[in-house]
Design a protein around this motif. Structure first.
Motif, PDB file in Angstrom:
ATOM      1  N   LEU A 166      96.283  15.366  85.616  1.00  0.00           N
ATOM      2  CA  LEU A 166      95.255  15.941  86.715  1.00  0.00           C
ATOM      3  C   LEU A 166      94.898  17.287  86.248  1.00  0.00           C
ATOM      4  CD1 LEU A 166      96.648  14.874  89.996  1.00  0.00           C
ATOM      5  CD2 LEU A 166      95.322  13.256  88.673  1.00  0.00           C
ATOM      6  N   ASP A 167      93.529  17.590  86.436  1.00  0.00           N
ATOM      7  CA  ASP A 167      93.031  19.054  86.281  1.00  0.00           C
ATOM      8  C   ASP A 167      92.905  19.395  87.348  1.00  0.00           C
ATOM      9  OD1 ASP A 167      90.610  18.010  87.412  1.00  0.00           O
ATOM     10  OD2 ASP A 167      89.700  17.764  85.121  1.00  0.00           O
ATOM     11  N   ALA A 168      92.519  20.601  87.448  1.00  0.00           N
ATOM     12  CA  ALA A 168      92.619  21.271  89.070  1.00  0.00           C
ATOM     13  C   ALA A 168      91.604  20.845  90.026  1.00  0.00           C
ATOM     14  CB  ALA A 168      92.260  22.621  88.684  1.00  0.00           C
ATOM     15  N   ASP A 169      90.386  20.189  89.711  1.00  0.00           N
ATOM     16  CA  ASP A 169      89.588  19.696  90.417  1.00  0.00           C
ATOM     17  C   ASP A 169      89.959  18.358  90.842  1.00  0.00           C
ATOM     18  OD1 ASP A 169      87.716  21.514  90.044  1.00  0.00           O
ATOM     19  OD2 ASP A 169      86.664  20.510  88.551  1.00  0.00           O
ATOM     20  N   GLU A 170      90.663  17.495  89.850  1.00  0.00           N
ATOM     21  CA  GLU A 170      91.166  16.042  90.305  1.00  0.00           C
ATOM     22  C   GLU A 170      92.545  16.433  91.472  1.00  0.00           C
ATOM     23  OE1 GLU A 170      90.215  13.423  86.441  1.00  0.00           O
ATOM     24  OE2 GLU A 170      91.963  14.997  86.412  1.00  0.00           O
ATOM     25  N   ALA A 171      93.200  17.384  90.987  1.00  0.00           N
ATOM     26  CA  ALA A 171      94.528  17.721  91.814  1.00  0.00           C
ATOM     27  C   ALA A 171      93.949  17.928  93.254  1.00  0.00           C
ATOM     28  CB  ALA A 171      95.206  18.857  91.381  1.00  0.00           C
ATOM     29  N   GLY A 172      93.043  18.524  93.643  1.00  0.00           N
ATOM     30  CA  GLY A 172      92.332  18.906  94.659  1.00  0.00           C
ATOM     31  C   GLY A 172      91.655  17.787  95.527  1.00  0.00           C
ATOM     32  N   THR A 173      91.534  16.592  94.893  1.00  0.00           N
ATOM     33  CA  THR A 173      90.838  15.570  95.878  1.00  0.00           C
ATOM     34  C   THR A 173      91.766  14.310  95.535  1.00  0.00           C
ATOM     35  OG1 THR A 173      89.654  14.975  93.699  1.00  0.00           O
ATOM     36  CG2 THR A 173      88.310  16.519  95.210  1.00  0.00           C
ATOM     37  N   ALA A 174      92.793  14.027  94.802  1.00  0.00           N
ATOM     38  CA  ALA A 174      93.428  12.906  94.397  1.00  0.00           C
ATOM     39  C   ALA A 174      93.905  12.360  95.728  1.00  0.00           C
ATOM     40  CB  ALA A 174      94.585  13.220  93.454  1.00  0.00           C
ATOM     41  N   VAL A 175      94.264  11.080  95.594  1.00  0.00           N
ATOM     42  CA  VAL A 175      95.019  10.378  96.582  1.00  0.00           C
ATOM     43  C   VAL A 175      96.205   9.675  96.304  1.00  0.00           C
ATOM     44  CG1 VAL A 175      94.618   8.347  98.470  1.00  0.00           C
ATOM     45  CG2 VAL A 175      92.711   9.901  97.906  1.00  0.00           C
ATOM     46  N   VAL A 176      97.292   9.838  96.694  1.00  0.00           N
ATOM     47  CA  VAL A 176      98.508   9.265  96.431  1.00  0.00           C
ATOM     48  C   VAL A 176      98.733   8.055  97.068  1.00  0.00           C
ATOM     49  CG1 VAL A 176     101.145   9.396  96.362  1.00  0.00           C
ATOM     50  CG2 VAL A 176      99.789  11.374  95.748  1.00  0.00           C
ATOM     51  N   GLU A 177      98.965   6.951  96.318  1.00  0.00           N
ATOM     52  CA  GLU A 177      99.032   5.632  96.992  1.00  0.00           C
ATOM     53  C   GLU A 177     100.379   5.122  96.672  1.00  0.00           C
ATOM     54  OE1 GLU A 177      97.015   1.639  95.639  1.00  0.00           O
ATOM     55  OE2 GLU A 177      95.624   2.542  96.993  1.00  0.00           O
ATOM     56  N   LEU A 178     101.216   4.908  97.873  1.00  0.00           N
ATOM     57  CA  LEU A 178     102.512   4.209  97.745  1.00  0.00           C
ATOM     58  C   LEU A 178     102.497   2.711  97.398  1.00  0.00           C
ATOM     59  CD1 LEU A 178     104.475   6.228 100.518  1.00  0.00           C
ATOM     60  CD2 LEU A 178     104.203   6.784  98.100  1.00  0.00           C
ATOM     61  N   GLU A 179     103.044   2.519  96.194  1.00  0.00           N
ATOM     62  CA  GLU A 179     103.312   1.134  95.726  1.00  0.00           C
ATOM     63  C   GLU A 179     104.440   0.505  96.415  1.00  0.00           C
ATOM     64  OE1 GLU A 179     100.729  -0.035  91.916  1.00  0.00           O
ATOM     65  OE2 GLU A 179     102.616   0.935  91.673  1.00  0.00           O
ATOM     66  N   PRO A 180     104.665  -0.524  97.203  1.00  0.00           N
ATOM     67  CA  PRO A 180     105.940  -1.238  97.521  1.00  0.00           C
ATOM     68  C   PRO A 180     106.303  -1.956  96.086  1.00  0.00           C
ATOM     69  CG  PRO A 180     104.234  -2.273  98.443  1.00  0.00           C
ATOM     70  CD  PRO A 180     103.460  -1.176  97.862  1.00  0.00           C
ATOM     71  N   SER A 181     107.682  -1.989  96.085  1.00  0.00           N
ATOM     72  CA  SER A 181     108.376  -2.667  95.058  1.00  0.00           C
ATOM     73  C   SER A 181     107.750  -4.268  95.117  1.00  0.00           C
ATOM     74  CB  SER A 181     109.765  -2.736  95.250  1.00  0.00           C
ATOM     75  OG  SER A 181     110.325  -3.663  94.339  1.00  0.00           O
ATOM     76  N   PRO A 182     107.430  -4.763  93.815  1.00  0.00           N
ATOM     77  CA  PRO A 182     107.185  -6.237  94.134  1.00  0.00           C
ATOM     78  C   PRO A 182     108.377  -7.227  94.527  1.00  0.00           C
ATOM     79  CG  PRO A 182     107.580  -5.598  91.741  1.00  0.00           C
ATOM     80  CD  PRO A 182     107.481  -4.302  92.561  1.00  0.00           C
ATOM     81  N   HIS A 183     109.332  -6.727  94.574  1.00  0.00           N
ATOM     82  CA  HIS A 183     110.648  -7.673  95.108  1.00  0.00           C
ATOM     83  C   HIS A 183     110.673  -7.401  96.606  1.00  0.00           C
ATOM     84  CE1 HIS A 183     111.626  -5.752  91.222  1.00  0.00           C
ATOM     85  NE2 HIS A 183     112.353  -6.846  90.790  1.00  0.00           N
ATOM     86  N   ASP A 184     110.036  -6.404  97.268  1.00  0.00           N
ATOM     87  CA  ASP A 184     110.016  -6.087  98.680  1.00  0.00           C
ATOM     88  C   ASP A 184     109.103  -7.027  99.333  1.00  0.00           C
ATOM     89  OD1 ASP A 184     110.368  -5.178 100.952  1.00  0.00           O
ATOM     90  OD2 ASP A 184     110.549  -3.342 100.677  1.00  0.00           O
ATOM     91  N   ARG A 185     109.409  -8.049  99.846  1.00  0.00           N
ATOM     92  CA  ARG A 185     108.419  -8.980 101.053  1.00  0.00           C
ATOM     93  C   ARG A 185     109.343  -9.242 101.974  1.00  0.00           C
ATOM     94  NH1 ARG A 185     104.559 -11.360  98.484  1.00  0.00           N
ATOM     95  NH2 ARG A 185     103.686 -10.980 100.590  1.00  0.00           N
ATOM     96  N   ARG A 186     109.738  -7.899 102.602  1.00  0.00           N
ATOM     97  CA  ARG A 186     110.350  -7.969 103.895  1.00  0.00           C
ATOM     98  C   ARG A 186     109.572  -8.474 104.901  1.00  0.00           C
ATOM     99  NH1 ARG A 186     114.987  -4.268 103.292  1.00  0.00           N
ATOM    100  NH2 ARG A 186     115.042  -3.279 101.244  1.00  0.00           N
ATOM    101  N   GLU A 187     108.363  -8.435 104.854  1.00  0.00           N
ATOM    102  CA  GLU A 187     107.454  -9.025 105.932  1.00  0.00           C
ATOM    103  C   GLU A 187     107.304 -10.484 106.095  1.00  0.00           C
ATOM    104  OE1 GLU A 187     104.750  -8.946 102.212  1.00  0.00           O
ATOM    105  OE2 GLU A 187     106.652  -7.963 103.015  1.00  0.00           O
ATOM    106  N   LEU A 188     107.643 -10.991 105.291  1.00  0.00           N
ATOM    107  CA  LEU A 188     107.923 -12.483 105.030  1.00  0.00           C
ATOM    108  C   LEU A 188     109.180 -13.037 105.534  1.00  0.00           C
ATOM    109  CD1 LEU A 188     106.261 -13.315 101.438  1.00  0.00           C
ATOM    110  CD2 LEU A 188     105.086 -13.180 103.809  1.00  0.00           C
TER     111      LEU A 188
END
Length: 441
Positions: A166-188
């Motif tokens: 990320l450059d400085a501008d991107e760092a100021g506007t970026a969004v972090v998105e948490l990815e669950p593990s593809p193994h984790d289907r605890r909701e099922l």
């Protein structure tokens, strides 16, 4: 966990593992601590500056750096062992420093991602000049910038699952998105009908699905194209749908269609793994059933073969389900590996706990992991054919050797009820009789 400001066309979305390690990389003054505070919980961030202060009462005391990083690595290891998202806030501009962190992630079987804050020299120097909490020598800053420039192009070869720059501008506007593990289907939570190794025995699979109450759909030629349970149950296959039996393409087609329609799930078996390598043009030994599957596929269209290749390629090696109370893996999985992702987790899930040696039949020698299992999750698996399924420490093997003339078995979950149908005949001669303890599939 992420910016709450307006989204723009220039905004970067940064996927990072919900269970794993995030390594922030950047020279002093590039904005790492600000970025970490904006996107992560304070408890998730392990800061070298903070631990330098812990061991010396002065975050600026560079003589305390070694002791500080001893603590950083210890805390990171403890958090990763517990499966917690962990963010390391340090310069990390030297490959050796990043390597120690990547090794910690591998040791705990979690993925590592890097986020590089690539602020311009002018901006960094201006920020450094205005800081009142830190006195950074220009020579030290220049060394950091040199190290970062030298190593940045090689970051994707250091073991990181993803690298975000990320450059400085991107760092100021970026969004972090948490990815669950593809193994984790605890909701099922199911209910599930967990089905043992099919090995191309399509007719027996139809028998078992019918016995379980599924309504089988057929094409104009009478071939099965899908199956659905009127009560909304989900079939869950433990892998090894293909090889050895009379109709691996037909069995695979039925399973793939059920997965596509949401009526089934499937984990990767060692036979799908080998078939995938063959379909990818890799050099594999044509034995133990894959040669039959490849012959059977010759009469199928190129589109079907590609669909099967993509299906095998998309399978995960295990699932964690029902709030963590159920784990399904082809060859089983010890508790320390549940929900984790690494080469050794995948190997255990596909082949079991092996010693690396082979017996007189050339089959892998396995260790009896289930006898020592003490986890709270029920582990359901296949892979090693047995005459009948038996519970061992809240684990059960459902491979009852249908292709060898035995039975095809399903476990109804959560009812813990077993259903079995007999093989129509012996389709493939086993290496050893089913009444002996089998070590090879």
């Amino acid at each position: 966990m992420s910016d709450s400001g307006d989204t723009t066309a220039q905004q970067r979305v940064l996927p990072v593992p919900a269970m794993g390690l995030v390594v922030l990389v950047g020279v002093s003054g590039s904005g790492k601590s600000t970025f970490a505070a904006r996107h992560f919980l304070p408890t998730q961030v392990v800061s070298s500056d903070a631990y330098r202060g812990v061991v010396s009462d002065d975050e600026n005391d560079q003589s305390a750096t070694g002791d500080a990083f001893d603590l950083v690595h210890r805390i990171v290891g403890k958090r990763l062992r517990r499966g917690l998202l962990t963010v390391v806030d340090a310069t990390n501009v030297q490959r050796e420093d990043r390597g120690q962190l990547v090794r910690l992630a591998k040791e705990h079987d979690v993925p590592a991602s890097a986020i590089v804050l690539d602020a311009s020299d002018g901006l960094v120097r201006e920020r450094t000049r205005l800081r009142t909490d830190r006195d950074i020598e220009p020579d030290a800053l220049a060394r950091q910038q040199h190290d970062l420039s030298r190593g940045r192009a090689q970051l994707d070869k250091e073991g990181f699952r993803r690298v975000h720059v990320l450059d400085a501008d991107e760092a100021g506007t970026a969004v972090v998105e948490l990815e669950p593990s593809p193994h984790d289907r605890r909701e099922l939570s199911g209910p599930f009908d967990i089905i043992g190794d099919v090995h191309g025995c399509r007719a027996e699979l139809e028998d078992l699905l019918t016995d379980l109450g599924y309504r089988i759909e057929r094409d104009d030629a009478g071939e099965p194209t899908g199956a659905r349970h009127p009560d909304g149950r989900t079939a869950l296959f433990v892998g090894d749908v293909v090889d050895r039996g009379p109709d691996s393409p037909g069995a695979a087609r039925l399973v793939m269609n059920m997965v596509d329609s949401g009526d089934a799930m499937c984990v990767l078996g060692n036979h799908e793994h080998k078939l995938l390598r063959a379909l990818n043009g890799r050099n594999v030994r044509l034995q133990r059933g894959v040669e039959q599957t490849l012959q059977q596929l010759e009469s199928r269209t190129a589109e079907f073969r590609e669909r099967l290749r993509e299906f095998c390629d998309g399978l995960v090696d295990h699932y964690v389900l029902d709030g963590g109370d159920l784990v399904v893996a082809h060859a089983g999985l010890k508790e320390a590996y549940h929900g984790r992702s690494s080469g050794r987790v995948r190997s255990f899930a596909l082949f079991g706990d092996t010693t690396g040696e082979t017996d007189e039949q050339g089959l892998p020698v396995r260790l009896p992991w289930a006898r020592e299992y003490q986890g709270k999750a029920m582990v359901v698996y296949g892979h090693v054919p047995t005459p009948r399924p038996e519970w061992v420490n809240n684990t059960i093997c459902l491979d009852t050797g249908c292709v060898f003339g035995g039975e095809l078995t399903a476990l109804r979950y959560p009812e813990r009820e077993l259903r079995r149908v007999p093989a129509h005949r012996t389709w493939y001669e086993p290496t050893r009789p089913l009444h002996e303890e089998s070590t090879g599939t």
